[in-house]
Enzyme design. Structure first.
Site, short mmCIF file in Angstrom:
data_model
loop_
_atom_site.label_atom_id
_atom_site.label_comp_id
_atom_site.label_asym_id
_atom_site.label_seq_id
_atom_site.Cartn_x
_atom_site.Cartn_y
_atom_site.Cartn_z
CB CYS A 75 -1.00 -0.05 1.14
SG CYS A 75 -2.49 0.87 0.73
CG HIS A 118 -3.75 -3.58 2.96
ND1 HIS A 118 -2.84 -3.10 3.87
CD2 HIS A 118 -4.36 -2.50 2.43
CE1 HIS A 118 -2.89 -1.78 3.89
NE2 HIS A 118 -3.81 -1.39 3.03
CD GLU A 129 -1.42 -6.16 5.05
OE1 GLU A 129 -1.05 -6.45 3.90
OE2 GLU A 129 -1.66 -4.99 5.41
#
Ligand code: GLN
Length: 542
Positions: free
Chosen positions: A384, A510, A512
């Site tokens: 990001c 993202h 994650e």
């Protein structure tokens, strides 16, 4: 909703005891026995969601596939259960009141005084039952944020009391997590705080069915018996939760004390199948017995509170396990990095990760870190804002666009290589207005990203306002930074790569949020892989 069973998880004595991990661990065990389970978090604060909170206040903001900005515990739920959560899985007091007040203005309660009981508690119960609606789940676990005894959690405990009264103890049980402190001066473990915490629950009308006691060391059977007697709980329903090396061991710890069978018996559910946890055990084994090590620098500005980067740290653990590698994550404050000291700070790392973030603070240090990784051919992964920094750095130092920046940091930059989308320019409200949740991305088949994903079409979650500015795309492509993934609907650059570099990947989304124990994220896995290769190359050359 008939047939759905409810488990409420509350906490006492202190905050941060790990209700989220206990909830997720219990859910994992029940899931491993073949039940479909979901977990919901009720947060007693007045913000509508944590999207507007500084990470220092409340840790990371986790984003669901359907675009809700939620509490970081939902990340644990997804990582443990490997199933997505949604908007309904996280509700705050702010949202509850907003609904009730909107109902009042619409005239739904005409003639009535609107009160905490019954209107707020009814809305809390409606939100709990909403998660259970349809036939999707056998069991719903609802975790109540905060600590029993707080003024703000009272309506939630009252809602639990009412649900137990309405549905009966065989359909609705309460698990209370407390702390048993150890006093080193007298060498004793103390149960009094637990007794007081259970009293507070009882005052609100809720008798806990199960107690989980957090403690640094194991508790004697006598101590557990004492807690059981004074807290009016069955002896076998007092479970200890001692500190363990990794949170991923907690389900196994709970299994060893039969927490799953205790729960199933209380809920009158069959316990025929033994939990199937072989993948889980293998994963824990890999974390505890790694064959390799790498050192990764996480360059960010919220480094003092590790919870700010929770999903990222967990993704590194998942990716490490997949590579049988211990990933040492060094948290590095980008504010401390400048062009003079960058090499002394980053030189011993096997990989550089530049974190997401907002605002001006620490931005130049992040850009310096990218430059160091790019110029020295060190594996680089930017997420990001980390990807945006990679674009800015490339514009300034390779394309020669002096003063290039994101308009978030410098609205009057001569080269706005990162800029707002047209749609975003009209928005003035801050809450829930970013580009949020899952979006499609088409991956270039000749890229490190494709080699990681093994597929051309992916869906990843977003949380940002600013985007790569396509006006500069040809300049970037012509000079060696390529778009490796593009959103097909709006033609937005979602992934950038430098093919001449050993591993340089920046993603606007993202990844994650998508990494779980059973599905470690491919980009994290390949990044760690690249770090391992780089490290062994360095050792060979010595
Ligand atoms: N601040 C940047 C944006 O809004 C990046 C956000 C992030 O890193 N999550 O676009």
């Amino acid at each position: 909703m008939t047939g759905v069973k409810f488990i409420f998880v509350t906490g006492g004595v202190a905050s941060s005891l790990g209700k989220g991990i206990i909830s997720a661990s219990l859910a994992k065990l029940l899931q491993a026995r073949g039940y479909s389970v979901t977990i919901q978090k009720l947060d007693p604060y007045i913000n509508i969601d944590p999207g507007t909170l500084n990470p220092y206040e409340h840790g990371e903001c986790y984003v669901t596939l359907d675009g809700a900005e939620t509490d970081l515990d939902l990340g644990h739920y997804e990582r443990f259960l490997n199933i997505p959560t949604s908007q309904e899985n996280n509700v705050t007091t702010g949202r509850i009141y907003q609904t009730v007040i909107n109902n009042e203005r619409r005239g739904d309660y005409l003639g009535k005084t609107v009160q905490v009981i019954p209107h707020i508690t009814d809305e809390i119960k409606r939100r709990i039952k909403l998660v259970a609606a349809g036939t999707r789940f056998d069991i719903v676990i609802t975790e109540i944020g905060g600590t029993v005894g707080d003024i703000e959690s009272l309506p939630y405990i009252e809602a639990v009391r009412q649900m137990k009264w309405e549905l009966g103890n065989e359909n609705c049980i309460s698990l209370h997590l407390t702390l048993v402190p150890f006093l080193s001066a007298s060498g004793e473990q103390k149960t009094k705080p637990t007794q007081h915490s259970v009293k507070a629950l009882l005052e609100a009308g809720v008798q806990p069915d199960i107690l989980v006691l957090r403690s640094e060391r194991s508790l004697s059977p006598e101590l557990k018996r004492k807690v059981a007697l004074f807290c009016n709980v069955k002896e076998d329903s007092v479970v200890e939760s001692v500190d363990v090396k990794t949170i991923y061991e907690v389900p196994l710890l709970m299994l060893s004390q039969n927490l799953d069978t205790i729960v199933l018996r209380k809920l009158g559910l069959p316990e025929s199948e033994k939990p199937e946890l072989s993948d889980w055990r293998e994963f824990v084994d890999r974390i505890k017995n790694p064959l390799h090590t790498v050192r990764v620098g996480l360059v960010g500005k919220y480094v003092e509170l590790h919870d700010s980067y929770k999903s990222i740290s967990e993704s590194f653990i998942h990716a490490g396990a997949a590579n049988k590698c211990r990933v040492i994550v060094e948290h590095i404050s980008s504010e401390k990095i400048d062009s003079e000291n960058v090499s002394s700070i980053l030189e011993n790392l096997d990989g550089i990760f530049v974190a997401p973030g907002f605002g001006q603070r620490g931005i130049e240090g992040k850009i310096e870190a990218v430059r160091y990784a790019r110029e020295n051919n060190i594996p680089f992964f930017g997420v990001c804002l980390g990807m945006q920094c990679a674009v800015i750095e490339f514009a300034r130092n390779v394309l020669g666009l002096k003063g290039a920046h994101s308009t978030e940091m410098d609205p009057s930059t001569p080269f706005p290589v990162i800029d707002l989308m047209e749609d975003q320019k009209k928005i003035t409200e801050k809450g829930g207005t970013m580009r949020l949740g899952g979006y499609r991305c088409i991956v270039n088949s000749d890229s490190n990203s494709f080699r990681a994903y093994g597929t051309r079409e992916i869906i990843e979650r977003h949380r940002h306002r600013y985007e790569f500015n396509n006006k500069y795309l040809d300049d970037f492509t012509g000079n060696g930074m390529l778009p490796a993934g593009v959103n097909p609907e709006w033609d937005l650059v979602e992934i950038i790569e430098i093919p001449s570099h050993r591993w340089f990947v920046g993603v606007q989304f993202h990844p994650e949020y998508n990494s779980t124990v059973l599905n470690p994220h491919p980009l994290f896995v390949k990044f760690i892989n690249a770090c391992m290769a780089f490290r062994s190359e360095k050792t060979d050359n010595r």
